[in-house]
Design a protein around this motif. Structure first.
Motif, short mmCIF file in Angstrom:
data_model
loop_
_atom_site.label_atom_id
_atom_site.label_comp_id
_atom_site.label_asym_id
_atom_site.label_seq_id
_atom_site.Cartn_x
_atom_site.Cartn_y
_atom_site.Cartn_z
N TRP A 229 -39.93 47.30 50.55
CA TRP A 229 -40.74 48.51 50.70
C TRP A 229 -40.65 49.06 52.11
CZ3 TRP A 229 -44.66 49.03 54.20
CH2 TRP A 229 -45.17 47.86 54.78
N GLY A 230 -40.46 48.22 53.11
CA GLY A 230 -40.30 48.71 54.47
C GLY A 230 -39.03 49.53 54.64
N TYR B 66 -37.46 51.21 52.23
CA TYR B 66 -37.67 52.48 51.54
C TYR B 66 -38.58 53.41 52.34
CZ TYR B 66 -35.56 50.51 47.33
OH TYR B 66 -34.69 49.98 46.42
N LEU B 67 -39.57 52.85 52.98
CA LEU B 67 -40.49 53.65 53.78
C LEU B 67 -39.76 54.33 54.94
CD1 LEU B 67 -43.39 54.56 54.34
CD2 LEU B 67 -43.69 52.47 55.69
N ALA C 279 -39.37 58.34 55.28
CA ALA C 279 -39.96 58.96 56.46
C ALA C 279 -38.92 59.80 57.22
CB ALA C 279 -40.55 57.89 57.37
#
Length: 537
Positions: free
Chosen positions: A431-432, A434-435, A439
């Motif tokens: 998830w990091g 993808y974040l 962003a």
């Protein structure tokens, strides 16, 4: 007269010994006591040496030791599931000591070699359960048991065990099958992981189209061509096969971050898929809890304590436990699917996997026992000597060599084949990543959208000074902004539409907002580039 002289001499000696014994000096007294102490120490050392010699070289006292006429009566399991441990040759008329062979028998013979005294013995085979063998020693029918007898707390109440010469624990053997499925390629990722990957992929695709479609001719044209080019470009980046040129610096930033995400995802996917395709599975058996809850049939040696252990400790139903007599019967039961799993003690599992190395695997050994040991009567002094001998054999590597000879699997097969399902990768691990990608894409989108708004607002400033806001006016402004973004058209009230192509986005950083001016309408409208039409199909 003599009595008077003796009394005078005695009084003189007591009061002044030197006058009675003038030859005795203080040095003489010291030397006398030192010599006496040395003599006592020498005598004590001789006495202690005799005791040591007696404990190491003499037969233990206080017990009727075996002789040639009355040898040690040893009972041996006459029927075992695995003959590598104890094997009895019943051929011939007489059953003598030479008819007994196996790993346990070899360990016993090696122990005899290390004893400081001779121990005559006689083997006797008995086809009964292990509990009855131990009971025969307890009631003094036999002097000892030599075989694969497990040390248990209940048995130590009646007999004595030597130090264990092998470790023991409960092990589960199940058929091993490679994982196979038509949808195997989807299993490396969880469904949430696939969903998140698809969302980020579509979002990146839209951002690339937004940044490129005005200034990049490869992303221009009819709507369906734009969609096809954008989809092709985004999916081709998954394989690093994209060839379309990118004009905007912002697009380059978005694509670089996305390529980094793709690199991590493809590497993780490949590694997890390879693991799933090569690791042997426990199918359909997962663990002991699964066997118990599903009432699956299991197999074990009916003459050993394992059957009782499965009932009383692991809580298996007796009707689901099948007694297996020989080593080959286990393989037959598995082939007929009459049992889903078999329970062995750890040394038996080594032998079984060594023989049937293909098609079977083991689970994690979680239940440990006291090991294998020899059985003697309570109070037998031979037990202590056997325990010391087993420790010496363990320390000098003799027991390891015997285990390699009889039990250790071949080099091409390892008993440590414990396997479990390879877990699919979840969104929690990525998830990091993808974040970061989302962003960066959002920041680039906002920067481009702000530049677009500033360019659009210049032609509208003159017409908005005296205008009053209304819902229709806001709607027309939104439609005009959308047309300007898509076609480069600027629609203002009371004026004809004009077409212009926005400047290349790769040079947006060099432009100063205050230098941007309204683009004049060309006199020859036919020479201007006609706006692109939206093709509806």
């Amino acid at each position: 007269m003599d009595s008077l002289f003796f009394s005078y001499w005695l009084n003189t000696t007591i009061s002044n010994p030197r006058m009675a014994f003038p030859f005795i000096t203080s040095k003489t007294v010291i030397n006398f006591f030192l010599s006496f102490a040395i003599l006592i120490s020498f005598l004590l050392s001789l006495s202690h040496g005799d005791e040591v010699a007696n404990t190491t070289n003499e037969v233990p006292k206080g017990w009727a030791m075996p002789t040639e006429q009355n040898p040690l009566k040893i009972v041996v399991p006459g029927r075992t599931s695995f003959q590598k441990f104890v094997k009895v040759d019943y051929s011939g008329k007489k059953l003598d000591n030479s008819k007994f062979d196996g790993w346990c028998i070899d360990v016993f013979k090696e122990v005899l070699k290390t004893l400081p005294y001779s121990l005559p013995y006689e083997f006797n085979a008995l086809n009964v359960s292990y509990e009855e063998l131990v009971r025969g020693v307890y009631n003094k029918t036999y002097d000892a048991v030599v075989g694969d007898v497990t040390i248990l707390a209940d048995r130590t109440k009646y007999v004595e065990f030597t130090q264990p010469f092998a470790e023991s624990g409960l092990s589960m053997v199940v058929p091993a099958k490679p994982e196979g499925s038509a949808w195997m390629f989807l299993k490396p990722f969880t469904w949430k992981m696939w969903l998140a990957t698809g969302v980020v992929l579509i979002y990146t695709m839209l951002i690339v189209w937004f940044l490129e479609h005005q200034c990049n001719p490869e992303f221009n044209g009819p709507l369906k061509n734009q969609i096809g080019t954008t989809i092709w470009f985004t999916f081709s980046t998954l394989f690093f096969a994209h060839r379309e040129k990118v004009y905007s610096n912002l697009t380059r930033v978005v694509v670089v971050v996305w390529l980094f995400v793709v690199l991590i995802l493809t590497s993780s996917y490949t590694a997890n898929l390879s693991s799933m395709l090569t690791v042997l599975r426990l199918q359909p058996v997962r663990d002991i809890e699964w066997l118990r809850s599903s009432n699956a049939k299991i197999g074990c040696d009916g003459d050993s304590f394992v059957m009782t252990y499965l009932q009383e400790v692991l809580k298996f139903n007796l009707k689901n436990i099948i007694k297996v007599k020989t080593e080959s019967d286990y393989e037959e039961h598995f082939r007929n699917k009459s049992i889903a799993a078999a329970f062995f003690e750890f040394p038996y599992e080594k032998v079984f996997i060594d023989k049937y190395r293909k098609g079977f695997t083991t689970s994690t050994q979680t239940y440990r026992f006291g090991g294998f040991g020899f059985v003697f009567q309570k109070g037998s002094p031979i037990t202590k000597d056997f325990s010391e001998a087993i420790l010496r054999l363990s320390e000098d590597g003799t027991l390891t060599n015997l285990e390699d000879k009889w039990l250790t699997p071949s080099r091409g097969c390892s008993t440590d084949q414990t396997s479990s399902d390879t877990d699919p990768l979840s969104i929690q691990s990525f998830w990091g990543l993808y974040l970061i990608s989302a962003a960066i894409s959002t920041i680039c989108f906002l920067l481009s959208f702000i530049r677009l708004l500033k360019n659009y607002q210049h032609p509208q400033e003159a017409n908005e000074d005296n205008a009053t806001p209304s819902p229709i006016r806001v709607w027309n402004k939104a439609v005009g902004l959308a047309k300007y973004f898509y076609n480069g058209e600027i629609i203002t009230p009371g004026r004809a539409s004009s077409s212009s192509c926005t400047p290349d986005l790769h040079s947006w950083t060099s432009l100063r907002w205050e230098d941007v001016r309204t683009i004049d309408i060309p006199h020859d409208i036919n020479q201007a580039s006609p706006p692109s039409e939206i093709e509806v199909s």
